[in-house]
Design an enzyme around this catalytic site. Sequence first.
Site, PDB file in Angstrom:
ATOM      1  N   SER A 117      17.502  30.364  27.679  1.00 56.37           N
ATOM      2  CA  SER A 117      16.196  30.842  28.046  1.00 56.37           C
ATOM      3  C   SER A 117      15.195  30.668  26.821  1.00 56.37           C
ATOM      4  O   SER A 117      15.500  30.393  25.373  1.00 56.37           O
ATOM      5  CB  SER A 117      16.215  32.285  28.226  1.00 56.37           C
ATOM      6  OG  SER A 117      17.242  32.799  29.192  1.00 56.37           O
ATOM      7  N   LYS A 175      13.272  29.607  12.288  1.00 55.41           N
ATOM      8  CA  LYS A 175      14.441  30.440  12.802  1.00 55.41           C
ATOM      9  C   LYS A 175      15.634  30.268  11.501  1.00 55.41           C
ATOM     10  O   LYS A 175      16.644  30.910  11.630  1.00 55.41           O
ATOM     11  CB  LYS A 175      14.932  29.999  14.127  1.00 55.41           C
ATOM     12  CG  LYS A 175      13.835  29.893  15.337  1.00 55.41           C
ATOM     13  CD  LYS A 175      13.236  31.222  15.444  1.00 55.41           C
ATOM     14  CE  LYS A 175      12.010  31.192  16.241  1.00 55.41           C
ATOM     15  NZ  LYS A 175      12.268  30.795  17.675  1.00 55.41           N
ATOM     16  N   GLY A 229      13.976  37.269  24.184  1.00 53.49           N
ATOM     17  CA  GLY A 229      13.613  37.272  25.415  1.00 53.49           C
ATOM     18  C   GLY A 229      14.145  37.745  26.468  1.00 53.49           C
ATOM     19  O   GLY A 229      14.251  37.715  27.794  1.00 53.49           O
ATOM     20  N   ASP A 266      16.722  33.368  18.028  1.00 52.75           N
ATOM     21  CA  ASP A 266      15.505  33.914  17.506  1.00 52.75           C
ATOM     22  C   ASP A 266      15.860  33.948  15.932  1.00 52.75           C
ATOM     23  O   ASP A 266      14.774  33.935  15.061  1.00 52.75           O
ATOM     24  CB  ASP A 266      15.624  35.441  17.744  1.00 52.75           C
ATOM     25  CG  ASP A 266      15.366  35.781  19.368  1.00 52.75           C
ATOM     26  OD1 ASP A 266      14.546  35.099  19.501  1.00 52.75           O
ATOM     27  OD2 ASP A 266      16.327  36.580  19.669  1.00 52.75           O
ATOM     28  N   GLU A 281      23.198  35.157  28.431  1.00 52.82           N
ATOM     29  CA  GLU A 281      23.194  34.099  27.404  1.00 52.82           C
ATOM     30  C   GLU A 281      24.736  34.094  26.664  1.00 52.82           C
ATOM     31  O   GLU A 281      25.233  33.228  26.450  1.00 52.82           O
ATOM     32  CB  GLU A 281      22.505  33.968  26.393  1.00 52.82           C
ATOM     33  CG  GLU A 281      20.893  33.819  27.090  1.00 52.82           C
ATOM     34  CD  GLU A 281      19.641  34.177  25.549  1.00 52.82           C
ATOM     35  OE1 GLU A 281      18.610  33.519  25.907  1.00 52.82           O
ATOM     36  OE2 GLU A 281      19.967  34.997  24.791  1.00 52.82           O
TER      37      GLU A 281
END
Length: 297
Positions: A43, A146, A122, A109, A128
């Site tokens: 995602s 990141k 998200g 992230d 995930e």
Amino acid sequence: MAAAVNVSVDKAHSTIESAKRKAAYAAVAAHFDSSMPFVGIGSGSTIVYGVEAIVEHLKTHPPPAGHINWFVPTGYQSRKVIEAAGLNPLSFDSLPADAMLSVAFDGADEVDSDLNCIKGGGACLFQEKLVALRAKKFVCIADYRKKQENLLTGWPAIPIEIVPMAEKPVLAALRALGSTDPKVREVTGQAKAGPLQTDQNFYIVDAPFRKLLNRSDVRALRVAHVEDPGYTVPELAEAIKSIPGVLEVGLFWGINGDEAAKKGLKGQGGQKPVAVYFGMSDGEVSVLEAKKSDDEQ
């Protein structure tokens, strides 16, 4: 002055998006093959470019006659991206019982120097993690923002998916672990306010903690005999996961898919990526690959 600020913001946005795209194309070129039967698709905005790269690959390298590539999404948003690209989506619970994903592409992230990840910005962290653990290898795609030595350097909090009715005791338990002001994530930008709900109709708690220790930190602190140095990634992940009412924690750690295969863990991959592709601000792609000692937590 306002116009100059807008130009600067637009340029920064363009640099970030270009970095994401280049990282995605490099990751797909290195790890995707059109003969793969099942591929995981994560995602977030970065994975849109991963799907774009897969579509371009399939144009020049079509699958063998009669072969179908199935793409397993990590949530509603990624399923829509797969469908919009004209690819074949397959829900996670429709995978054959003995099937493994050849590869799963997803973002993060934040990623530390040991390839531990924070995911869940998200709100898809549970699915995930399911997909990563069902893949022979998880390949992460990210931009230069990141990449950090330690988790919780740039990203402010750990996302945690919880049962709605357990909100108050979970928040209390997180504060007891040392989280500063953990909060249930709210819906933003919509007329209807209230807690954001995941695809499982659970809540997301964002829990700030102090910077997490990586392996080199642990070695240095042991030598220095520092008291209360803070949490390592495994320590905090396990402590949070043990709280009643927590479905999953947005720390991806432990072994990766290659290590799971070496350990003979049939039908199981790993939470950690085998490699992370970072699109850099100078237009290059930096690849951080798992070290042979990554299973020594």
